[in-house]
Scaffold this motif. Structure first.
Motif, short mmCIF file in Angstrom:
data_model
loop_
_atom_site.label_atom_id
_atom_site.label_comp_id
_atom_site.label_asym_id
_atom_site.label_seq_id
_atom_site.Cartn_x
_atom_site.Cartn_y
_atom_site.Cartn_z
N UNK A 29 0.73 -1.18 0.04
CA UNK A 29 -0.03 -0.05 0.00
C UNK A 29 0.93 1.19 0.05
N UNK A 30 2.11 1.39 0.71
CA UNK A 30 2.98 2.57 0.69
C UNK A 30 3.48 2.61 -0.63
N UNK A 31 3.99 1.49 -1.21
CA UNK A 31 4.31 1.63 -2.75
C UNK A 31 3.62 2.37 -3.53
N UNK A 32 2.33 1.83 -3.40
CA UNK A 32 1.07 2.48 -4.56
C UNK A 32 1.08 3.96 -4.17
N UNK A 33 1.16 4.19 -2.92
CA UNK A 33 0.92 5.61 -2.57
C UNK A 33 1.92 6.59 -3.03
N UNK A 34 3.31 5.85 -3.01
CA UNK A 34 4.43 6.83 -3.45
C UNK A 34 4.27 6.86 -5.04
N UNK A 35 3.77 5.84 -5.73
CA UNK A 35 3.78 5.76 -7.14
C UNK A 35 2.81 6.79 -7.58
N UNK A 36 1.58 7.00 -7.01
CA UNK A 36 0.41 7.87 -7.15
C UNK A 36 1.07 9.14 -6.95
N UNK A 37 1.90 9.63 -5.76
CA UNK A 37 2.63 10.83 -5.55
C UNK A 37 3.57 11.20 -6.69
N UNK A 38 4.21 10.15 -7.09
CA UNK A 38 5.29 10.38 -8.29
C UNK A 38 4.51 10.89 -9.40
N UNK A 39 3.29 10.07 -9.89
CA UNK A 39 2.68 10.60 -11.01
C UNK A 39 1.92 12.14 -11.12
N UNK A 40 1.53 12.21 -9.57
CA UNK A 40 1.14 13.76 -9.41
C UNK A 40 2.23 14.87 -9.73
N UNK A 41 3.45 14.52 -9.19
CA UNK A 41 4.32 15.36 -9.17
C UNK A 41 5.16 15.69 -10.65
N UNK A 42 4.91 14.54 -11.39
CA UNK A 42 5.23 14.59 -13.02
C UNK A 42 4.45 15.27 -13.74
N UNK A 44 2.83 17.71 -12.50
CA UNK A 44 2.92 19.24 -12.19
C UNK A 44 4.28 19.97 -12.04
N UNK A 45 4.88 18.93 -12.81
CA UNK A 45 6.35 19.28 -13.26
C UNK A 45 7.24 19.70 -12.03
N UNK A 46 6.98 18.95 -11.03
CA UNK A 46 7.75 18.98 -9.58
C UNK A 46 8.99 17.78 -9.78
N UNK A 47 10.15 17.92 -10.15
CA UNK A 47 10.99 16.94 -10.43
C UNK A 47 11.57 16.51 -9.05
N UNK A 48 11.69 17.53 -7.99
CA UNK A 48 12.24 16.84 -6.68
C UNK A 48 11.31 16.02 -6.09
N UNK A 49 9.85 16.48 -6.03
CA UNK A 49 8.95 15.71 -5.30
C UNK A 49 8.74 14.33 -6.16
N UNK A 50 9.07 14.19 -7.40
CA UNK A 50 8.89 13.04 -8.38
C UNK A 50 10.02 12.19 -7.89
N UNK A 51 11.23 12.62 -7.83
CA UNK A 51 12.47 11.68 -7.68
C UNK A 51 12.25 11.25 -6.32
N UNK A 52 11.82 12.08 -5.09
CA UNK A 52 11.73 11.75 -3.68
C UNK A 52 10.75 10.48 -3.41
N UNK A 53 9.64 10.62 -4.22
CA UNK A 53 8.47 9.52 -3.89
C UNK A 53 8.75 8.45 -4.91
#
Length: 133
Positions: A29-42, A44-53
């Motif tokens: 479930x945590x992995x799925x959450x971080x994948x979702x956050x990564x997609x949202x960051x992409x 929104x063109x937030x490279x740092x947040x994408x990388x972190x997640x």
């Protein structure tokens, strides 16, 4: 003096009292959450947040890899799958590719759902028909 965060206390207690099967479910479930956050960051063109997640999702997959019981026959199938998912997460991070994240998300959902079913079956066998996740 600050008051303890009740949500944090609940989370800590949940992890400390969870069975190994429930911990694995939490990792999925945590992995799925971080994948979702990564997609949202992409998006929104937030490279740092994408990388972190993406890195957090990778760490979870790596944890699933190192905690596999290699005496179990299913581990011979899961280890290459986890390795593939880890490599795809690296590619998704480098390329900022939502389609790759969608692919990984689909596999992780299938693994999570299968694991959840295993937990439910084990509970029914152990405690009778009342066991639910």
């Amino acid at each position: 003096m600050s008051l303890p965060n009740p949500y944090q206390s609940y989370q800590n207690n949940s992890v400390q009292t969870a069975s190994p099967g429930e911990l694995t479910l939490m990792l999925y479930n945590g992995c799925l959450k971080f994948i979702q956050l990564s997609k949202q960051a992409i998006q929104h063109k937030n490279i740092q947040e994408k990388n972190t997640n993406c890195l957090k999702a990778q760490k979870i997959i790596q944890e699933l890899m190192v905690t596999l019981n290699m005496d179990a026959s299913v581990s011979g199938t899961l280890l290459p799958m986890y390795d593939y998912l880890n490599r795809r997460l690296i590619e998704a991070n480098i390329q900022s590719n939502v389609e790759i994240l969608d692919e990984v998300e689909g596999f992780v959902k299938e693994l999570r759902d299968a694991w959840k079913e295993v937990i439910q079956i084990n509970r029914r066998l152990q405690y009778g028909q009342g066991g639910r996740v």
